[in-house]
Write a protein that holds these residues in place. Structure first.
Motif, short mmCIF file in Angstrom:
data_model
loop_
_atom_site.label_atom_id
_atom_site.label_comp_id
_atom_site.label_asym_id
_atom_site.label_seq_id
_atom_site.Cartn_x
_atom_site.Cartn_y
_atom_site.Cartn_z
N ILE A 190 -8.39 -5.00 3.73
CA ILE A 190 -7.60 -5.04 4.97
C ILE A 190 -8.23 -4.28 6.23
O ILE A 190 -8.01 -4.63 7.16
CB ILE A 190 -6.15 -4.60 4.46
CG1 ILE A 190 -5.24 -4.90 5.85
CG2 ILE A 190 -5.81 -3.53 4.29
CD1 ILE A 190 -5.18 -6.61 6.36
N ARG A 191 -8.93 -3.37 6.00
CA ARG A 191 -9.34 -2.24 6.97
C ARG A 191 -10.44 -3.10 7.69
O ARG A 191 -10.63 -3.23 9.23
CB ARG A 191 -9.96 -1.03 6.31
CG ARG A 191 -10.76 0.02 7.36
CD ARG A 191 -11.41 0.98 6.99
NE ARG A 191 -12.39 1.71 7.85
CZ ARG A 191 -12.72 2.89 7.55
NH1 ARG A 191 -12.36 3.50 6.42
NH2 ARG A 191 -13.36 3.43 8.34
N GLN A 192 -11.35 -4.00 7.10
CA GLN A 192 -12.34 -4.69 7.39
C GLN A 192 -11.50 -5.93 8.52
O GLN A 192 -12.39 -6.10 9.69
CB GLN A 192 -13.19 -5.20 6.60
CG GLN A 192 -14.50 -6.17 7.29
CD GLN A 192 -14.33 -7.45 7.72
OE1 GLN A 192 -13.24 -8.11 6.94
NE2 GLN A 192 -14.92 -7.97 8.62
N LEU A 238 -3.57 -12.28 11.28
CA LEU A 238 -4.14 -11.59 12.24
C LEU A 238 -4.79 -12.31 13.41
O LEU A 238 -5.07 -13.46 13.08
CB LEU A 238 -5.44 -10.58 11.64
CG LEU A 238 -5.06 -9.67 10.50
CD1 LEU A 238 -6.00 -8.96 9.95
CD2 LEU A 238 -3.93 -8.64 10.99
N VAL A 239 -4.96 -11.68 14.56
CA VAL A 239 -5.10 -12.58 15.65
C VAL A 239 -6.77 -12.72 15.75
O VAL A 239 -7.53 -11.55 15.62
CB VAL A 239 -4.97 -11.68 17.00
CG1 VAL A 239 -5.17 -12.44 18.26
CG2 VAL A 239 -3.31 -11.40 16.94
N GLY A 240 -7.18 -13.78 15.72
CA GLY A 240 -8.71 -14.13 15.96
C GLY A 240 -8.99 -15.27 16.52
O GLY A 240 -8.19 -15.82 17.52
N LYS A 241 -10.21 -15.89 16.55
CA LYS A 241 -10.74 -16.84 17.57
C LYS A 241 -9.91 -18.20 17.33
O LYS A 241 -9.73 -18.85 18.24
CB LYS A 241 -12.07 -17.26 17.12
CG LYS A 241 -12.90 -15.86 17.70
CD LYS A 241 -14.32 -16.44 17.31
CE LYS A 241 -15.34 -15.17 17.90
NZ LYS A 241 -16.70 -15.55 17.41
N GLY A 242 -9.17 -18.51 16.33
CA GLY A 242 -8.38 -19.57 16.08
C GLY A 242 -7.13 -19.52 16.61
O GLY A 242 -6.21 -20.59 16.27
N ASP A 243 -6.46 -18.59 17.10
CA ASP A 243 -5.30 -18.27 17.32
C ASP A 243 -4.92 -19.44 18.19
O ASP A 243 -5.40 -19.67 19.33
CB ASP A 243 -5.01 -16.93 18.13
CG ASP A 243 -3.58 -16.61 18.66
OD1 ASP A 243 -2.57 -16.95 17.59
OD2 ASP A 243 -3.40 -16.32 19.68
N ILE A 244 -3.35 -19.84 18.05
CA ILE A 244 -3.04 -20.81 19.10
C ILE A 244 -1.81 -20.43 19.85
O ILE A 244 -1.18 -21.13 20.55
CB ILE A 244 -2.43 -22.19 18.34
CG1 ILE A 244 -1.41 -21.89 17.33
CG2 ILE A 244 -3.76 -22.84 17.57
CD1 ILE A 244 -0.68 -23.02 16.51
N LEU A 246 0.88 -1.30 0.05
CA LEU A 246 0.00 -0.08 -0.05
C LEU A 246 0.96 1.19 0.00
O LEU A 246 1.83 1.20 0.46
CB LEU A 246 -0.84 -0.06 1.24
CG LEU A 246 -2.19 0.78 1.20
CD1 LEU A 246 -3.30 0.04 0.26
CD2 LEU A 246 -2.85 0.71 2.47
N PRO A 247 0.54 2.16 -0.73
CA PRO A 247 1.33 3.52 -0.87
C PRO A 247 1.36 4.00 0.63
O PRO A 247 0.25 4.05 1.23
CB PRO A 247 0.63 4.48 -1.65
CG PRO A 247 -0.03 3.56 -2.69
CD PRO A 247 -0.51 2.22 -1.80
N LEU A 248 2.30 4.85 1.04
CA LEU A 248 2.47 5.17 2.16
C LEU A 248 1.23 6.40 2.52
O LEU A 248 0.85 5.86 3.69
CB LEU A 248 3.78 6.05 2.33
CG LEU A 248 3.87 6.61 3.84
CD1 LEU A 248 3.93 5.68 4.93
CD2 LEU A 248 5.16 7.62 3.82
N PRO A 249 0.81 7.10 1.92
CA PRO A 249 -0.41 7.83 2.28
C PRO A 249 -1.70 7.08 2.63
O PRO A 249 -2.37 7.50 3.62
CB PRO A 249 -0.46 8.70 1.12
CG PRO A 249 0.85 8.91 0.35
CD PRO A 249 1.45 7.73 0.53
#
Length: 273
Positions: free
Chosen positions: A257-259, A217-223, A17-20
């Motif tokens: 990615i925002r969602q 990303l951290v979610g319910k399935g994280d070990i 993603l561009p920096l801005p």
């Protein structure tokens, strides 16, 4: 949870993603801090973006630069490393970053024994401390939990920091992935300057074979036990940022990615409520 969680975005969240747009993403998620990287082609810092431009773009959105990630391998000190450290320290200072992440050698071909590795670590910290002081930034030391890494656990880093008199300029990075991978049980919130968070949901791969590419990303399935690790840090006084650092291609290729980040933030807020 007695305090609101403070989230940040490592550039690895959206490396293309561009920096801005990356800064805009952070602002939209009310994550008021970011980490930049020097190991991503086609974006800052590798594309030649001036540090002053980074500072201006961040200031316009009320975003702080937490770190430049990373000086590697910081614990193998030589003329090349000094040149690299000076260059990155100057960029960090000029873009307004709080500090420079420093990662140790992670190489199966490293033939040094434990004593040689420890001596190299202490030499590097002794050489880096005045550079950090001169540039007015911190050094964030990030042990890597991989079996072949020269510095796997935070206790060893803390001992070296104390030995070189560097408590004023060095801080630890608590990375939830590497903490779990190393089988580490100790927490050092009083000297932790930054927390990297990512999740792993792959249950079929042996722990020793889990690599950066499994980090989502951290979610319910994280070990990895992110919830327990973060709870422990907060309960013991850590009040800094939780910086998302997923390496998986599946995250980098997400259409929204925002969602996805918003869902992970909501998950953590609920889990830690």
């Amino acid at each position: 949870m007695s305090q609101p969680l403070r989230f940040a975005l490592n550039r690895m969240v959206a490396p293309r993603l561009p920096l801005p747009e990356f800064i805009k993403l952070a602002a939209a998620l009310k994550a008021d801090a970011i980490e930049l990287r020097n190991d991503l082609a086609g974006v800052e810092i590798e594309d030649g973006t001036p540090p002053q431009q980074v500072r201006q773009l961040c200031a316009a959105r009320g975003i702080q630069v937490l770190s430049i990630n990373a000086l590697y391998p910081f614990d193998v000190w030589n003329d090349e490393r000094r040149t690299q450290a000076l260059k990155l320290a100057a960029y960090a200072r000029d873009c307004g970053a709080r500090g420079l992440v420093m990662c140790p050698l992670n190489d199966r071909a490293d033939s040094r024994d434990a004593a040689e590795r420890n001596a190299g670590l202490r030499l590097a910290l002794s050489e880096l401390a005045p550079i950090l002081r001169e540039h007015g930034i911190l050094g964030f030391i990030e042990p890597l939990g991989f079996a072949e890494c020269a510095l796997r656990r935070k206790r060893k880093a803390l001992e070296a920091i104390r030995a070189c008199g560097g408590l004023d300029v060095f801080r630890l990075v608590h990375d939830t992935f590497h903490h779990h991978l190393a089988g580490e049980q100790e927490f050092f919130p009083e000297l932790t300057g930054l927390v990297h968070i990512s999740g792993v949901e792959e249950r079929e791969v042996p722990l020793a074979n889990i690599r950066d590419g499994h980090r989502v990303l951290v979610g319910k399935g994280d070990i990895l036990g992110n919830r327990t690790q973060i709870e422990t840090l907060l309960a013991r006084g850590y009040s800094g940022y939780l910086s998302f650092e997923p390496f998986a291609d599946s995250v980098h290729g997400l259409a929204d990615i925002r969602q996805a980040l918003g869902a992970s933030i909501d998950h953590l807020k609920h889990a830690l409520a």
